[in-house]
Scaffold this motif. Structure first.
Motif, PDB file in Angstrom:
ATOM      1  N   HIS A 150      53.095 -74.062 -71.454  1.00 20.79           N
ATOM      2  CA  HIS A 150      51.833 -73.167 -71.089  1.00 20.79           C
ATOM      3  C   HIS A 150      51.179 -73.608 -69.533  1.00 20.79           C
ATOM      4  CE1 HIS A 150      47.328 -72.840 -71.920  1.00 20.79           C
ATOM      5  NE2 HIS A 150      47.594 -71.589 -71.307  1.00 20.79           N
ATOM      6  N   ILE A 151      50.878 -72.529 -68.829  1.00 23.68           N
ATOM      7  CA  ILE A 151      50.094 -72.950 -67.552  1.00 23.68           C
ATOM      8  C   ILE A 151      48.962 -71.943 -67.241  1.00 23.68           C
ATOM      9  CG2 ILE A 151      50.564 -72.789 -64.860  1.00 23.68           C
ATOM     10  CD1 ILE A 151      53.429 -73.815 -65.632  1.00 23.68           C
ATOM     11  N   LYS A 152      47.866 -72.565 -67.067  1.00 26.99           N
ATOM     12  CA  LYS A 152      46.812 -71.945 -66.757  1.00 26.99           C
ATOM     13  C   LYS A 152      46.088 -72.314 -65.505  1.00 26.99           C
ATOM     14  CE  LYS A 152      43.181 -69.102 -67.040  1.00 26.99           C
ATOM     15  NZ  LYS A 152      42.347 -69.734 -65.814  1.00 26.99           N
ATOM     16  N   ARG A 153      46.070 -71.791 -64.116  1.00 23.79           N
ATOM     17  CA  ARG A 153      45.416 -72.293 -63.092  1.00 23.79           C
ATOM     18  C   ARG A 153      43.980 -71.967 -62.985  1.00 23.79           C
ATOM     19  NH1 ARG A 153      49.999 -72.253 -58.315  1.00 23.79           N
ATOM     20  NH2 ARG A 153      51.528 -73.349 -59.308  1.00 23.79           N
ATOM     21  N   GLU A 154      43.281 -72.372 -62.315  1.00 21.09           N
ATOM     22  CA  GLU A 154      41.826 -72.253 -62.050  1.00 21.09           C
ATOM     23  C   GLU A 154      41.591 -70.959 -61.474  1.00 21.09           C
ATOM     24  OE1 GLU A 154      39.742 -75.629 -60.871  1.00 21.09           O
ATOM     25  OE2 GLU A 154      40.022 -76.830 -62.662  1.00 21.09           O
ATOM     26  N   ASP A 155      42.426 -70.825 -60.558  1.00 18.40           N
ATOM     27  CA  ASP A 155      42.432 -69.589 -59.582  1.00 18.40           C
ATOM     28  C   ASP A 155      42.936 -68.266 -60.074  1.00 18.40           C
ATOM     29  OD1 ASP A 155      45.159 -70.232 -59.453  1.00 18.40           O
ATOM     30  OD2 ASP A 155      45.371 -70.358 -57.172  1.00 18.40           O
ATOM     31  N   SER A 156      43.349 -68.445 -61.337  1.00 19.36           N
ATOM     32  CA  SER A 156      43.784 -67.039 -62.063  1.00 19.36           C
ATOM     33  C   SER A 156      43.457 -66.993 -63.281  1.00 19.36           C
ATOM     34  CB  SER A 156      45.446 -67.229 -61.846  1.00 19.36           C
ATOM     35  OG  SER A 156      45.970 -65.906 -62.403  1.00 19.36           O
ATOM     36  N   ALA A 157      43.472 -65.637 -63.896  1.00 14.94           N
ATOM     37  CA  ALA A 157      42.850 -65.420 -65.332  1.00 14.94           C
ATOM     38  C   ALA A 157      44.084 -65.084 -66.147  1.00 14.94           C
ATOM     39  CB  ALA A 157      42.056 -64.351 -65.517  1.00 14.94           C
ATOM     40  N   VAL A 158      45.172 -65.178 -65.479  1.00 11.93           N
ATOM     41  CA  VAL A 158      46.570 -65.147 -66.309  1.00 11.93           C
ATOM     42  C   VAL A 158      46.971 -66.426 -66.973  1.00 11.93           C
ATOM     43  CG1 VAL A 158      48.722 -64.046 -66.305  1.00 11.93           C
ATOM     44  CG2 VAL A 158      47.157 -63.059 -64.663  1.00 11.93           C
ATOM     45  N   HIS A 159      47.616 -66.319 -68.101  1.00 16.79           N
ATOM     46  CA  HIS A 159      47.986 -67.367 -68.876  1.00 16.79           C
ATOM     47  C   HIS A 159      49.597 -67.398 -68.697  1.00 16.79           C
ATOM     48  CE1 HIS A 159      44.493 -69.305 -71.075  1.00 16.79           C
ATOM     49  NE2 HIS A 159      44.097 -68.413 -70.848  1.00 16.79           N
ATOM     50  N   PHE A 160      50.244 -68.233 -68.466  1.00 10.25           N
ATOM     51  CA  PHE A 160      51.808 -68.037 -68.255  1.00 10.25           C
ATOM     52  C   PHE A 160      52.296 -69.046 -69.310  1.00 10.25           C
ATOM     53  CE2 PHE A 160      49.965 -67.470 -64.238  1.00 10.25           C
ATOM     54  CZ  PHE A 160      50.621 -66.331 -63.706  1.00 10.25           C
ATOM     55  N   VAL A 161      53.405 -68.512 -70.167  1.00  9.58           N
ATOM     56  CA  VAL A 161      53.977 -69.247 -71.333  1.00  9.58           C
ATOM     57  C   VAL A 161      55.443 -69.110 -71.154  1.00  9.58           C
ATOM     58  CG1 VAL A 161      54.261 -68.962 -73.622  1.00  9.58           C
ATOM     59  CG2 VAL A 161      51.824 -68.654 -72.805  1.00  9.58           C
ATOM     60  N   HIS A 176      45.111 -56.422 -62.824  1.00  9.73           N
ATOM     61  CA  HIS A 176      44.785 -55.394 -63.946  1.00  9.73           C
ATOM     62  C   HIS A 176      44.469 -56.275 -65.278  1.00  9.73           C
ATOM     63  CE1 HIS A 176      45.918 -51.750 -61.745  1.00  9.73           C
ATOM     64  NE2 HIS A 176      46.868 -52.378 -61.312  1.00  9.73           N
ATOM     65  N   ASN A 177      44.154 -57.330 -65.196  1.00  7.78           N
ATOM     66  CA  ASN A 177      43.676 -58.117 -66.202  1.00  7.78           C
ATOM     67  C   ASN A 177      44.248 -58.564 -67.371  1.00  7.78           C
ATOM     68  OD1 ASN A 177      40.850 -58.129 -64.862  1.00  7.78           O
ATOM     69  ND2 ASN A 177      40.586 -55.959 -65.683  1.00  7.78           N
ATOM     70  N   VAL A 178      45.760 -58.739 -66.816  1.00  5.59           N
ATOM     71  CA  VAL A 178      46.840 -59.043 -67.798  1.00  5.59           C
ATOM     72  C   VAL A 178      46.315 -60.403 -68.547  1.00  5.59           C
ATOM     73  CG1 VAL A 178      49.131 -59.855 -68.178  1.00  5.59           C
ATOM     74  CG2 VAL A 178      48.539 -57.691 -66.853  1.00  5.59           C
ATOM     75  N   ASP A 179      46.499 -60.678 -69.687  1.00  4.60           N
ATOM     76  CA  ASP A 179      46.027 -62.033 -70.305  1.00  4.60           C
ATOM     77  C   ASP A 179      47.115 -62.679 -70.396  1.00  4.60           C
ATOM     78  OD1 ASP A 179      43.271 -60.950 -71.595  1.00  4.60           O
ATOM     79  OD2 ASP A 179      44.662 -59.427 -72.287  1.00  4.60           O
ATOM     80  N   VAL A 180      48.582 -62.422 -70.671  1.00  5.73           N
ATOM     81  CA  VAL A 180      49.468 -63.509 -70.800  1.00  5.73           C
ATOM     82  C   VAL A 180      50.719 -62.942 -70.255  1.00  5.73           C
ATOM     83  CG1 VAL A 180      50.837 -64.822 -72.267  1.00  5.73           C
ATOM     84  CG2 VAL A 180      48.469 -64.344 -73.125  1.00  5.73           C
ATOM     85  N   LEU A 227      52.569 -60.997 -59.270  1.00  2.00           N
ATOM     86  CA  LEU A 227      51.699 -61.589 -59.700  1.00  2.00           C
ATOM     87  C   LEU A 227      50.295 -61.104 -59.378  1.00  2.00           C
ATOM     88  CD1 LEU A 227      50.152 -64.262 -60.877  1.00  2.00           C
ATOM     89  CD2 LEU A 227      50.523 -65.246 -58.665  1.00  2.00           C
ATOM     90  N   PRO A 228      50.203 -60.380 -58.153  1.00  2.00           N
ATOM     91  CA  PRO A 228      49.079 -59.557 -57.862  1.00  2.00           C
ATOM     92  C   PRO A 228      48.748 -58.498 -58.544  1.00  2.00           C
ATOM     93  CG  PRO A 228      50.386 -59.823 -55.590  1.00  2.00           C
ATOM     94  CD  PRO A 228      51.233 -60.435 -57.097  1.00  2.00           C
ATOM     95  N   ILE A 229      49.694 -57.673 -59.211  1.00  2.00           N
ATOM     96  CA  ILE A 229      49.489 -56.845 -60.125  1.00  2.00           C
ATOM     97  C   ILE A 229      48.954 -57.252 -61.544  1.00  2.00           C
ATOM     98  CG2 ILE A 229      50.727 -54.925 -61.349  1.00  2.00           C
ATOM     99  CD1 ILE A 229      52.785 -54.689 -59.163  1.00  2.00           C
ATOM    100  N   LEU A 230      49.537 -58.354 -61.967  1.00  2.00           N
ATOM    101  CA  LEU A 230      49.016 -58.764 -63.138  1.00  2.00           C
ATOM    102  C   LEU A 230      47.398 -59.095 -63.002  1.00  2.00           C
ATOM    103  CD1 LEU A 230      51.899 -61.241 -64.067  1.00  2.00           C
ATOM    104  CD2 LEU A 230      51.755 -58.760 -64.551  1.00  2.00           C
TER     105      LEU A 230
END
Length: 376
Positions: free
Chosen positions: A306-317, A291-295, A285-288
């Motif tokens: 679909h999970i998107k937390r406020e403390d992370s820019a990564v979308h988890f599908v 390095h601005n991983v989108d999904v 997760l810290p690497i994602l």
């Protein structure tokens, strides 16, 4: 936040739809296959050039005059890239696997997909036992017979695959049996998003990074379990993990892709039966995030999420609903970031352009359950 079908059921009852929905496996014939050796470089070349073609001809088509699928809710194939993602499917047609495959064929035809991604647990219950194991044909070649699905399949290994002959899945032996098949531990794919099939003339592209998550999970290395896993080729575990993390970090750092998508089997964020994978939360997760991983797209939990937390820019599908499902979702709070969850069989479709990434969540009966739209 939408949560559908959250009632847990026992393993004995798990995975079946109502009895009026048939899930018989249809043998649509076989084709003569020519031996072919497929390596990651060839996969990349084919996909980058946009030259994927149908590899087989079948007597039956996936054109269904009774178009019960809610395809009108999907955009026609105007996007430069469309593909499907399915996981946790290989049960020789059982547990509604064939129903999911049928709907995949319809959506694939409608969108004009370029490839299909499998996020692991390709063959249950314990992978493949050898080159002649009938599960490959019965779970793959004889199930995904729709014309639109006769394109490249890009797979990663799941924990159940490691219980069998993992080297068989990542070798070229299965490719000689079915030209669609490609699986490896770690590889990358670039695809242009300009409407042109030449990356050299397109500055906008997506890059997908496929990773091997099973060796990260500590419990699989316990003395009792380790004997049942095929760890050949892994070498010293920590060296393998360090190497994969380093390679992923360097690849993401050097990437100039407009969109970055990482694909693995195990969950990072999930409210499904397995929940989060602590080892991946700690190391991947810290690497994602850095390095601005989108999904991040995964399977393992037999549901759609679909999970998107406020403390992370990564979308988890999560797309792990290719067959046995209905195992229960834990209802989440706003802080846990669950945007959508479906406890049932299905798959996702991904449509991409230079400034748009769209993911649609489909069930096994022809319903478009949820739509995720990201823009840049």
């Amino acid at each position: 936040m939408a949560i559908l079908g959250t009632k847990p059921v026992s393993d004995e009852e798990v995975g079946l739809l109502a009895s009026e929905h048939s899930e018989e496996v249809e043998d649509q014939g076989t084709s003569t296959l020519r031996p072919a050796t497929l390596v990651a470089a060839v996969v990349t070349i084919f996909l980058m050039s946009g030259c994927l073609i149908s590899l087989y001809t079948y007597s039956q088509s996936d054109h269904d005059s009774s178009e019960e699928y809610s395809l009108e809710s999907l955009t026609k194939p105007k996007y430069p890239l469309n593909f499907l993602v399915v996981g946790d499917w290989g049960r020789e047609g059982a547990y509604n696997q064939t129903l999911v495959a049928k709907q995949m064929g319809k959506v694939g035809r409608h969108l004009g997909i370029k490839f299909v991604i499998s996020v692991g647990d390709n063959f249950y219950q314990a992978g493949l036992k050898g080159p002649q194991d009938p599960k490959f044909k019965n779970s793959f070649s004889k199930v995904y017979t729709a014309e639109s699905l006769q394109t490249q399949w890009l797979a990663v290994l799941g924990n159940h695959d490691y219980l069998g002959d993992a080297l068989l899945q990542i070798g070229d032996g299965l490719t000689r049996k079915d030209k669609r098949w490609f699986c490896d531990r770690f590889y990358q794919l670039k695809y242009p998003l300009c409407g042109s099939h030449n990356l050299g003339h397109c500055e906008k592209f997506v890059e997908l990074f496929f990773i091997d998550t099973t060796p990260f999970v500590d419990k699989y290395w316990d003395a009792e379990q380790a004997r049942t896993f095929d760890w050949r080729g892994i070498g010293p575990r920590q060296e393998y993990l360090d190497s994969q993390l380093k390679n992923l970090s360097l690849a993401l750092e050097s990437s100039t892709a407009t969109w970055k998508i990482v694909v693995g089997h195990h969950t990072i964020r999930s409210l499904g039966r397995h929940g989060e994978t602590p080892e991946l939360v700690k190391s991947v997760l810290p690497i994602l995030e850095s390095h601005n991983v989108d999904v991040y797209i995964n399977g393992h939990d037999h549901c759609l999420e679909h999970i998107k937390r406020e403390d992370s820019a990564v979308h988890f599908v999560t797309s792990g609903a290719g067959s046995k499902s209905f195992q229960g979702l834990r209802e989440g709070t706003t802080e846990e970031g669950l945007q959508f969850g479906y406890d049932g069989q299905g798959f996702i479709s991904v449509s991409m352009a230079a400034q748009v990434l769209r993911i649609d969540f489909h069930d096994a009966l022809g319903n478009n359950l949820y739509e995720l739209n990201l823009k840049k």
